[in-house]
Design a protein around this motif. Structure first.
Motif, PDB file in Angstrom:
ATOM      1  N   GLU A  85     -44.020 -58.596 -13.547  1.00 54.25           N
ATOM      2  CA  GLU A  85     -43.070 -59.352 -14.365  1.00 54.25           C
ATOM      3  C   GLU A  85     -41.789 -58.562 -14.577  1.00 54.25           C
ATOM      4  OE1 GLU A  85     -42.861 -61.560 -18.737  1.00 54.25           O
ATOM      5  OE2 GLU A  85     -44.749 -60.696 -18.005  1.00 54.25           O
ATOM      6  N   GLY A  86     -40.680 -59.232 -14.320  1.00 54.95           N
ATOM      7  CA  GLY A  86     -39.376 -58.590 -14.480  1.00 54.95           C
ATOM      8  C   GLY A  86     -38.847 -57.948 -13.217  1.00 54.95           C
ATOM      9  N   ALA A  87     -39.706 -57.739 -12.239  1.00 56.63           N
ATOM     10  CA  ALA A  87     -39.281 -57.125 -10.982  1.00 56.63           C
ATOM     11  C   ALA A  87     -38.574 -58.157 -10.115  1.00 56.63           C
ATOM     12  CB  ALA A  87     -40.478 -56.553 -10.233  1.00 56.63           C
ATOM     13  N   VAL A  88     -37.545 -57.713  -9.425  1.00 56.38           N
ATOM     14  CA  VAL A  88     -36.764 -58.595  -8.552  1.00 56.38           C
ATOM     15  C   VAL A  88     -36.830 -58.050  -7.131  1.00 56.38           C
ATOM     16  CG1 VAL A  88     -34.495 -59.562  -8.043  1.00 56.38           C
ATOM     17  CG2 VAL A  88     -35.213 -59.227 -10.425  1.00 56.38           C
ATOM     18  N   PHE A  89     -37.163 -58.917  -6.208  1.00 55.76           N
ATOM     19  CA  PHE A  89     -37.259 -58.515  -4.804  1.00 55.76           C
ATOM     20  C   PHE A  89     -36.361 -59.416  -3.973  1.00 55.76           C
ATOM     21  CE2 PHE A  89     -39.271 -58.870  -0.580  1.00 55.76           C
ATOM     22  CZ  PHE A  89     -39.227 -57.533  -0.208  1.00 55.76           C
ATOM     23  N   GLU A  90     -35.338 -58.833  -3.365  1.00 54.20           N
ATOM     24  CA  GLU A  90     -34.408 -59.599  -2.550  1.00 54.20           C
ATOM     25  C   GLU A  90     -34.374 -59.038  -1.138  1.00 54.20           C
ATOM     26  OE1 GLU A  90     -30.563 -59.802  -4.247  1.00 54.20           O
ATOM     27  OE2 GLU A  90     -31.205 -60.812  -6.094  1.00 54.20           O
ATOM     28  N   LEU A  91     -34.594 -59.932  -0.182  1.00 57.37           N
ATOM     29  CA  LEU A  91     -34.506 -59.523   1.214  1.00 57.37           C
ATOM     30  C   LEU A  91     -33.056 -59.486   1.661  1.00 57.37           C
ATOM     31  CD1 LEU A  91     -37.389 -61.505   2.963  1.00 57.37           C
ATOM     32  CD2 LEU A  91     -37.200 -59.027   2.754  1.00 57.37           C
ATOM     33  N   PRO A  92     -32.667 -58.490   2.460  1.00 60.94           N
ATOM     34  CA  PRO A  92     -31.313 -58.498   3.007  1.00 60.94           C
ATOM     35  C   PRO A  92     -31.142 -59.639   4.004  1.00 60.94           C
ATOM     36  CG  PRO A  92     -32.636 -56.749   3.997  1.00 60.94           C
ATOM     37  CD  PRO A  92     -33.458 -57.333   2.883  1.00 60.94           C
ATOM     38  N   GLU A  93     -29.915 -59.983   4.259  1.00 64.19           N
ATOM     39  CA  GLU A  93     -29.624 -61.023   5.249  1.00 64.19           C
ATOM     40  C   GLU A  93     -29.699 -60.406   6.645  1.00 64.19           C
ATOM     41  OE1 GLU A  93     -29.060 -64.252   4.958  1.00 64.19           O
ATOM     42  OE2 GLU A  93     -29.322 -64.255   2.778  1.00 64.19           O
ATOM     43  N   TYR A  94     -30.687 -60.831   7.410  1.00 61.65           N
ATOM     44  CA  TYR A  94     -30.859 -60.290   8.756  1.00 61.65           C
ATOM     45  C   TYR A  94     -30.141 -61.165   9.775  1.00 61.65           C
ATOM     46  CZ  TYR A  94     -34.505 -57.144   7.039  1.00 61.65           C
ATOM     47  OH  TYR A  94     -35.197 -56.168   6.367  1.00 61.65           O
ATOM     48  N   ALA A  95     -29.370 -60.519  10.632  1.00 61.93           N
ATOM     49  CA  ALA A  95     -28.748 -61.226  11.751  1.00 61.93           C
ATOM     50  C   ALA A  95     -29.779 -61.359  12.865  1.00 61.93           C
ATOM     51  CB  ALA A  95     -27.532 -60.439  12.248  1.00 61.93           C
ATOM     52  N   PRO A  96     -29.620 -62.361  13.734  1.00 58.93           N
ATOM     53  CA  PRO A  96     -30.564 -62.509  14.851  1.00 58.93           C
ATOM     54  C   PRO A  96     -30.694 -61.239  15.694  1.00 58.93           C
ATOM     55  CG  PRO A  96     -29.185 -64.458  14.662  1.00 58.93           C
ATOM     56  CD  PRO A  96     -28.642 -63.456  13.685  1.00 58.93           C
ATOM     57  N   SER A  97     -29.577 -60.513  15.865  1.00 54.73           N
ATOM     58  CA  SER A  97     -29.626 -59.271  16.648  1.00 54.73           C
ATOM     59  C   SER A  97     -30.512 -58.226  15.985  1.00 54.73           C
ATOM     60  CB  SER A  97     -28.211 -58.720  16.840  1.00 54.73           C
ATOM     61  OG  SER A  97     -27.591 -58.475  15.592  1.00 54.73           O
ATOM     62  N   ASP A  98     -30.502 -58.185  14.649  1.00 52.03           N
ATOM     63  CA  ASP A  98     -31.364 -57.238  13.932  1.00 52.03           C
ATOM     64  C   ASP A  98     -32.835 -57.580  14.127  1.00 52.03           C
ATOM     65  OD1 ASP A  98     -29.140 -55.888  12.863  1.00 52.03           O
ATOM     66  OD2 ASP A  98     -29.006 -57.315  11.192  1.00 52.03           O
ATOM     67  N   VAL A  99     -33.145 -58.862  14.106  1.00 45.96           N
ATOM     68  CA  VAL A  99     -34.536 -59.289  14.183  1.00 45.96           C
ATOM     69  C   VAL A  99     -35.104 -59.067  15.580  1.00 45.96           C
ATOM     70  CG1 VAL A  99     -36.142 -61.177  13.765  1.00 45.96           C
ATOM     71  CG2 VAL A  99     -34.065 -61.004  12.397  1.00 45.96           C
TER      72      VAL A  99
END
Length: 258
Positions: A53-67
């Motif tokens: 509770e209270g923790a925030v998890f945000e994924l970075p924006e991955y470009a297709p080249s990164d993936v």
């Protein structure tokens, strides 16, 4: 005609050993593992209890080249290991059991014997890589954005050259020792040493085969095909061919000595 007969024999043997089934499936699994887990990571975390509770998890924006580079990263570790394992005993085991002597008494040219095995495994590896990257490309385009056809074929061709070198190294050590375990050990050790030496002497080893993945990343990020990638690819192919030519000479000398 003799070479084609040997080549067909190797293809049939790989089919009977189910390598034409499980190797592509493993490469496909490795290729899509990171793209899918990265995209569905929030849902995976929720399914195992979620964040505190209270923790925030945000994924970075991955470009297709990164993936797509995530897929290549998996192939560079586990994929390379799979390739080494499927080729580790192709000649060493036949030499140890005496099967190679029975084949070569026909007579069969030594280089035909070596190159037929090399070509059969290259076909298996390149087809598996194509299928793996196609599935990964499909999911990347759906989940992360568009990766162009041009970028896909650049990745497929130049990374295929790296896997060609891996197969060539394994064939080389197959002619050098009779133990399949030693083939695995020496091949992995060589790849590791190449990586370490490339990192230490990066300023003079711009075209080392170990730099292929880095140059692939640059090309698909900038959209420009640079000379470094092309020259590195050429050198990788030349080293692979030289390894096979040397393998033929080593194999001939050892068999004649026996």
């Amino acid at each position: 005609m003799q070479w084609m007969t040997l080549f067909q024999k190797e293809l049939l043997e790989n089919w009977r050993n189910k390598k034409w089934i499980w190797v592509p499936l493993v490469i496909i699994l490795l290729s899509i593992m990171d793209p899918l887990t990265t995209y569905y990571l929030p849902q995976i975390i929720d399914s195992v209890g979620g964040m505190p509770e209270g923790a925030v998890f945000e994924l970075p924006e991955y470009a297709p080249s990164d993936v797509i580079m995530m897929s290549l990263s998996q192939l560079s570790m586990l994929g390379v290991l799979v390739i080494v394992l499927i080729t580790m005993g192709t000649i060493a085991s036949e030499r140890k059991s005496g099967i190679s002597e029975l084949i070569l008494v026909k007579p069969v040219y030594y280089m035909n014997y070596i190159t037929a095995k090399w070509a059969s495994f290259l076909l298996l590896v390149w087809v598996s890589l194509l299928l793996g990257l196609l599935v990964s490309w499909y999911y990347i385009n759906i989940l992360f954005g568009t990766l162009t056809v041009r970028d896909f074929f650049i990745i497929f061709f130049f990374y295929g050259l790296w896997l060609t070198l891996v197969v060539s190294l394994t064939i080389f050590y197959n002619t050098f020792v009779k133990s399949a375990g030693l083939v695995v050990f020496f091949t992995i050790l060589t790849i590791m040493v190449m990586s370490i030496v490339t990192q230490i002497f990066q300023h003079v080893l711009d075209w080392s085969p170990n730099n292929l993945s880095g140059y692939i990343r640059e090309v698909i990020s900038t959209g420009e095909l640079n000379s470094d990638l092309i020259l590195t690819g050429v050198i990788t192919l030349v080293i692979s061919i030289l390894l096979i030519l040397i393998s033929g000479q080593i194999f001939k000398r050892k068999e004649m000595a026996a």
